[in-house]
Each structure stands twice: as C-alpha cells, then as structure tokens.
Scaffold this motif. Structure first.
Motif, PDB file in Angstrom:
ATOM      1  N   SER A  53       0.771  -1.032   0.291  1.00 21.23           N
ATOM      2  CA  SER A  53       0.055  -0.068   0.078  1.00 21.23           C
ATOM      3  C   SER A  53       0.562   1.216  -0.258  1.00 21.23           C
ATOM      4  O   SER A  53       0.031   2.366  -0.271  1.00 21.23           O
ATOM      5  N   GLN A  54       2.464   1.037  -0.227  1.00 22.14           N
ATOM      6  CA  GLN A  54       2.880   2.549   0.322  1.00 22.14           C
ATOM      7  C   GLN A  54       4.224   1.636  -0.370  1.00 22.14           C
ATOM      8  O   GLN A  54       5.079   0.747   0.062  1.00 22.14           O
ATOM      9  N   VAL A  55       5.314   2.787  -1.041  1.00 24.74           N
ATOM     10  CA  VAL A  55       6.711   2.937  -1.438  1.00 24.74           C
ATOM     11  C   VAL A  55       6.917   3.672  -1.456  1.00 24.74           C
ATOM     12  O   VAL A  55       6.739   4.454  -2.253  1.00 24.74           O
ATOM     13  N   HIS A  56       7.960   4.219  -0.345  1.00 24.27           N
ATOM     14  CA  HIS A  56       8.492   5.488   0.183  1.00 24.27           C
ATOM     15  C   HIS A  56       7.684   6.456  -0.075  1.00 24.27           C
ATOM     16  O   HIS A  56       6.196   6.289   0.703  1.00 24.27           O
ATOM     17  N   GLU A  57       7.540   7.604  -1.563  1.00 26.97           N
ATOM     18  CA  GLU A  57       5.781   8.590  -1.200  1.00 26.97           C
ATOM     19  C   GLU A  57       4.800   8.077  -2.069  1.00 26.97           C
ATOM     20  O   GLU A  57       4.280   9.287  -1.878  1.00 26.97           O
ATOM     21  N   VAL A  58       5.594   7.172  -2.773  1.00 26.94           N
ATOM     22  CA  VAL A  58       4.184   6.971  -3.142  1.00 26.94           C
ATOM     23  C   VAL A  58       2.914   5.870  -2.311  1.00 26.94           C
ATOM     24  O   VAL A  58       2.644   5.023  -1.797  1.00 26.94           O
ATOM     25  N   VAL A  59       2.330   6.786  -2.276  1.00 27.45           N
ATOM     26  CA  VAL A  59       1.063   6.152  -1.320  1.00 27.45           C
ATOM     27  C   VAL A  59      -0.326   5.640  -1.338  1.00 27.45           C
ATOM     28  O   VAL A  59      -0.927   6.327  -2.392  1.00 27.45           O
ATOM     29  N   LEU A  60      -0.600   4.418  -1.594  1.00 32.59           N
ATOM     30  CA  LEU A  60      -2.569   4.275  -2.341  1.00 32.59           C
ATOM     31  C   LEU A  60      -3.191   4.741  -1.286  1.00 32.59           C
ATOM     32  O   LEU A  60      -3.265   4.719   0.305  1.00 32.59           O
ATOM     33  N   PRO A  61      -4.348   5.450  -1.686  1.00 30.87           N
ATOM     34  CA  PRO A  61      -5.386   6.079  -0.820  1.00 30.87           C
ATOM     35  C   PRO A  61      -6.448   5.653  -0.126  1.00 30.87           C
ATOM     36  O   PRO A  61      -6.027   4.691  -0.597  1.00 30.87           O
ATOM     37  N   GLY A 109      -9.162   3.897   1.138  1.00 27.97           N
ATOM     38  CA  GLY A 109     -10.054   3.197   0.267  1.00 27.97           C
ATOM     39  C   GLY A 109     -10.069   3.326  -1.519  1.00 27.97           C
ATOM     40  O   GLY A 109     -11.150   2.869  -1.904  1.00 27.97           O
ATOM     41  N   SER A 110      -9.025   3.369  -1.762  1.00 24.91           N
ATOM     42  CA  SER A 110      -8.778   2.301  -3.054  1.00 24.91           C
ATOM     43  C   SER A 110      -9.013   0.910  -3.707  1.00 24.91           C
ATOM     44  O   SER A 110      -8.906   0.636  -4.554  1.00 24.91           O
ATOM     45  N   VAL A 111      -8.515   0.695  -2.110  1.00 23.29           N
ATOM     46  CA  VAL A 111      -9.165  -1.057  -2.390  1.00 23.29           C
ATOM     47  C   VAL A 111     -10.067  -1.457  -1.910  1.00 23.29           C
ATOM     48  O   VAL A 111     -10.202  -1.123  -0.430  1.00 23.29           O
ATOM     49  N   LEU A 127      -6.066 -12.598  -4.936  1.00 26.56           N
ATOM     50  CA  LEU A 127      -5.434 -12.459  -4.497  1.00 26.56           C
ATOM     51  C   LEU A 127      -4.581 -12.860  -6.443  1.00 26.56           C
ATOM     52  O   LEU A 127      -3.115 -11.804  -6.654  1.00 26.56           O
ATOM     53  N   ASP A 128      -5.910 -12.632  -7.119  1.00 28.75           N
ATOM     54  CA  ASP A 128      -5.344 -12.587  -9.022  1.00 28.75           C
ATOM     55  C   ASP A 128      -4.819 -10.995  -9.085  1.00 28.75           C
ATOM     56  O   ASP A 128      -4.420 -10.042  -9.358  1.00 28.75           O
ATOM     57  N   GLN A 129      -5.705 -10.362  -8.488  1.00 28.11           N
ATOM     58  CA  GLN A 129      -5.529  -8.756  -8.810  1.00 28.11           C
ATOM     59  C   GLN A 129      -4.284  -8.190  -7.922  1.00 28.11           C
ATOM     60  O   GLN A 129      -3.511  -7.365  -8.526  1.00 28.11           O
ATOM     61  N   ILE A 130      -3.658  -8.519  -6.576  1.00 32.94           N
ATOM     62  CA  ILE A 130      -2.977  -8.473  -6.474  1.00 32.94           C
ATOM     63  C   ILE A 130      -1.639  -8.897  -6.622  1.00 32.94           C
ATOM     64  O   ILE A 130      -0.778  -7.925  -6.934  1.00 32.94           O
ATOM     65  N   GLU A 131      -1.753 -10.466  -7.234  1.00 31.60           N
ATOM     66  CA  GLU A 131      -0.031 -10.419  -8.322  1.00 31.60           C
ATOM     67  C   GLU A 131      -0.686 -10.640  -9.280  1.00 31.60           C
ATOM     68  O   GLU A 131       0.655 -11.018  -9.996  1.00 31.60           O
ATOM     69  N   SER A 132      -1.151  -8.663  -9.824  1.00 33.53           N
ATOM     70  CA  SER A 132      -1.311  -8.962 -11.502  1.00 33.53           C
ATOM     71  C   SER A 132       0.029  -8.290 -11.979  1.00 33.53           C
ATOM     72  O   SER A 132       0.168  -7.730 -13.356  1.00 33.53           O
TER      73      SER A 132
END
Length: 439
Positions: free
Chosen positions: A209-217, A219-221, A228-233
């Motif tokens: 959900s976050q890499v360094h300063e790139v943060v998933l908003p 409620g976006s998931v 699992l398929d979506q995560i492993e895509s």
C-alpha cells in the motif's frame, strides 16, 4: 523471548543457598535434573529448566525455523498440525515462489528456485499429526561478496548487535538475520492458510500500500472483494494498477543509483472466526503485532484505525452495532479492525506493517571495524532495493500462523463442550464442510 531459567525444588527438598543457586544458574542445559550438595550436609535436588530464545513460534501450532543464508539450506519443523489434511509440496511452493529472490527486476538478483521438500509428517498425501519437516536447499551462494563485511559492520544491519550478543557471527549473507530465514515461515504459513480456508472459509491477503512517497489512497482497495489475482497482477503486488506503476518507477529509480527505499504492507483477514484471542496479555492484536514485527526490516505496526484514530472523538471512533439480515450481530463501521477487547468479532481484520529501506546498499558509508577503527564501507552482495514486494507473502504467513494457533486454542478451551448458541457461533460457521482426506 529472552532466555530464562527457573529452579524448582523437589517435594521435601530444602531451598538452595545463594552460592549454589548462582552456580546452578550459570548452567546452559535445556532441561536437566541436578543433585547438588551445599555447605550443609543436606542433599538438595532441583530441576533446571531453560527456555532457549528465538527460533520457535506458536503454542499449539508450533514452528521452528533453521538454516542460514549461505549454509546448506533453510527450513522448518511444524509441530501440532492436525492429521488427515491433504498436503503436498505444491501447496507450499505457491507461496514460496511469491517469496523467492530473483523473481523480477525490482528484487534481489540472487537466483534460487526455493524448491521445497517435505521429509516427514505427510504420508500418502495427508498430514499424519506428527512433526512436518520442510527443507529448501541454498544453491546460489556467493560468500566472497562479504569479504569487507567480515571486518566492518554494515550501518543499520544486525552485524554489530549479533557480535554484541553472541561474540561471534556468520558473516556470509548475514546468517540468521538474512530474510532467507523467512522461508521457514512462509512454508508453514501456507499450511496454516489451508487449514483456515478449509475449516472456516478464512482468507488472509496482503498487498503493498506504500512504496517510499507513493501512498495508495485510503479506500482505493475494496477489502470485501480484492483478490489474490489482483494483487499478483504486477511485480510490486499492489492491486491498483495506476499506483503500482508509480511504485515500480520509484524502486527502479533507487535501484539504479545503488540506494534503497521502504514501504508499507497492508494485510486483511476475511471470515475470521469470532472469539479468537484472549484478554489481557494474549490479545489477538498483540499476538499479531509480535508475529509481523519479528519479520526482518519491520519498523512499525498499525491496527484498525491505528494512529489516525487519535484524531477522532469517542463518538466518531466507536463502531456501532446492528443486526444483519441473517440475525448476526455486526458493526456498521470497522475502526476496531475486526478485534475488540483483544478478541475477534467477525469483521474484517486489517493491519499495516512498515518496512524500512534495505540496510545493505551500494553506496559508501561511514562505519567501524571489529577493532573499533573508523572506516568507509561500500557493501557488496545482492540485495532488494525495496523489500515490500517480497514481504507480502511473509506477512500473510505470520498472520496465518497466529490465527491457526488461536483457532486451536479457542477450540480446546471454549468449544470442547457444547457452546451457548444464544451468544456463540460454531468456529466453522461460514464454511462448515471441512475437507478431511479419505483414508
């Protein structure tokens, strides 16, 4: 768990005097009956119990890991697994492949297939109830990469503290401090996930959900529907394609510059049985925190509303109850994160785990040698520029190990006799058809 020692006199024996007791406490045997003769003529017997530290996890579903990054291999012993559960090496290999090095350009280039073998505890495709031995050989070691690190400590690594604790350490690959040790967690985690899924329909899923300063908003998931398929895509294991690309770009940028970055893994548990966890010291969230914080490079743990909940009032934060269409008590919101009073309430359990930037980087840093001389060091070897993509199955494994351990405890204490149907539910309510093997 720190090493501990207790002295238990036999019935009728006198208490050890202080001089004998201090000598006995210096012994390092795991469990040993000892007969000693103090300054008086009274014979004294006691039992010495020493609990060794560090490599075993769980109370009922117990996992002991072994091996080192550049040794012959790594693996685990799983004790307490229920019998007659269908299990094969392929069941474990799926998650081991998600964890293995060299799987993409944003992970360590070390090439290992991480092919596992089960040597005991499984017969004719089913578990026997006896200890399960899983082993994965190391095939791509490069001990010469660690020549400089044999005399100097890598900043923010475990090199110095291992010397401080043991007075000796394995230099190549960092020994037990290497993330390669987590193979011995991911393999039994796969077993735990299978038990949870078959018994109660419980799913454990994690994603970046976050890499360094790139943060998933927020409620976006959708935690109700994410798969699992979506995560492993994608190679970063973020179920949002737009943010996944940004995360990959951030890792690529530091990778080419010899640096590293950290991030956050979010983990959810769907269909967790109600009643898991115990009051006071063994609260479910406390067990989960210990489990995931035992992973390499972890620096923080948030559960439910986490630190953001401190900005709310009680009226804003409380999860109000209601009765759903099936007559089950539910909560309208889930700021509690699926656990209240240390016990699971049946809502989605959610947590976030922070991972620091990888300590070993290809840039010059100031450090000291074992002889306390200040020098500059450029660390060599093959390391992840960001650990979070490979940490996803590790987090899932540790969460699953906690849940299956708590499931066994709950069944033994509270479901051994008929439950109170007005207040309790069967542990397997959501998925009652547990698939035991036909022997």
């Amino acid at each position: 768990m720190a090493s501990s020692i207790t002295s238990k006199p036999f019935l009728g024996a006198t208490t050890l005097n202080s001089s004998v007791s201090s000598d006995v406490r210096r012994l390092s045997f795991s469990s040993l009956p000892i007969s000693v003769k103090p300054k008086t003529n009274t014979k004294v017997c006691c039992i010495i119990e020493i609990q060794a530290a560090g490599s075993t996890f769980g109370n009922y579903f117990r996992v002991t890991t072994f091996g080192e990054s550049h040794g012959g291999g790594v693996g685990c012993i799983v004790d307490g697994c229920p019998p007659r559960i269908p299990l094969s090496e392929a069941d474990l290999q799926v998650d081991l492949d998600r964890r293995r090095p060299g799987q993409s350009r944003i992970t360590t280039p070390r090439k290992e297939t991480d092919t596992c073998r089960i040597y005991s505890g499984v017969s004719e495709g089913v578990t026997t109830g006896t200890p399960i031995h899983v082993f994965v050989p190391n095939t791509d070691q490069r001990g010469h990469d660690y020549k400089e690190m044999s005399i100097a400590y890598r900043p923010s690594h475990a090199d110095a503290t291992y010397d401080m604790k043991y007075g000796v350490r394995v230099v190549q690959g960092g020994g037990r401090s290497s993330a390669r040790e987590t193979i011995g967690r991911v393999a039994p985690g796969a077993i735990a996930k299978k038990i949870l899924k078959q018994f109660s329909g419980t799913e454990v899923l994690a994603y970046v959900s976050q890499v360094h300063e790139v943060v998933l908003p927020d409620g976006s998931v959708d935690h109700d529907t994410v798969t699992l398929d979506q995560i492993e895509s994608n190679i970063v294991r973020c179920p949002n394609p737009e943010y996944a690309e940004k995360m990959i770009a951030a890792i690529d940028a530091v990778r080419t510059g010899g640096d590293s970055i950290g991030g956050v893994v979010t983990c959810i548990v769907r269909n967790a049985p109600r009643g898991l966890g115990s009051p006071v010291f063994d609260k479910l969230e406390a067990e989960l925190a210990k489990a995931v914080m035992s992973l390499p490079a972890t620096k923080g743990f948030e559960f439910g509303s986490g630190f953001a909940g401190t900005f709310l009032t009680g009226s804003q934060h409380n999860d109000e109850f209601f009765t759903d269409e099936h007559g089950r008590i539910r909560t309208r919101t889930n700021r509690s994160g699926g656990i209240q009073g240390g016990i699971s309430n049946g809502e989605i359990i959610n947590m976030r785990v922070a991972f620091k930037p990888t300590a070993t980087i290809g840039r010059k840093q100031h450090t000291v040698t074992r002889e306390k001389k200040e020098i500059e060091l450029i660390a060599r070897g093959r390391h992840d520029p960001c650990v979070v993509p490979r940490a996803v199955p590790m987090v899932e494994a540790m969460v699953a190990l906690v849940l299956v351990d708590q499931l066994l405890a709950q069944y033994a204490q509270c479901n051994l006799f008929p439950i109170n149907p007005e207040l309790q539910e069967p542990l397997s309510l959501n998925f009652p058809n547990f698939e035991l093997a036909n022997i």
